[in-house]
Write an enzyme that holds these catalytic residues in place. Structure first.
Site: not given
Length: 150
Positions: A107, A81, A79, A110
């Site tokens: 999510c 992040e 992801h 993260c």
């Protein structure tokens, strides 16, 4: 630190620009970590360095009909992040007490990384269906704020 709305707009535009590099066939996400109005790291969602891109080999999540917010481990990519946090680590940049701008609410994976990286605030553009992420962040000291387009 309280950011002026024009700074928020500027940094969110940078996160959106980072998302344009993503090759995910489902969602393009960008992230930007700042501290004292300095950009420390950027990230976008995509596979690890050297791995084939999802837009080339296909998406296992689409093939298996996995909804957003579920089974994060079934994805070739990291992801945005995660990539921003990793980029800072690779270059030896401390992000402690920084702020992360992201085009999508994090999510749970993260969120846990953001909490442990000691980031102090998440400013996000779009929501994401992950109740556990919201709960974990509520239990932490991390402030979350939705960016409002004016």
């Amino acid at each position: 630190m309280i950011n002026h709305p024009s700074w928020d707009r500027y940094f969110m535009e940078m996160a959106k620009l980072a998302s344009s590099r993503a090759n995910c066939v489902r969602r393009q996400v960008g992230a930007l970590i700042i501290k004292d109005h300095n950009i420390l790291a950027t990230g976008y969602n995509g596979p690890p360095t050297g791995a084939q891109h999802c837009d080339v080999v296909g998406c296992i999540r689409i093939d298996m009909d996995i909804p957003s917010g579920e089974r994060h481990e079934l994805c070739r990519g990291l992801h945005a992040e995660q990539n921003a946090i990793i980029q800072a680590a690779v270059h030896g940049v401390s992000i402690r007490d920084g702020v992360i701008y992201t085009t999508t609410f994090p999510c749970v994976v993260c969120a846990k990384m953001i909490i442990n990286a000691r980031l102090k605030e998440i400013i996000y553009l779009d929501g994401y269906p992950d109740e556990l992420s919201e709960l974990m962040l509520l239990e932490s000291d991390v402030v979350t704020r939705r960016f409002k387009i004016e």
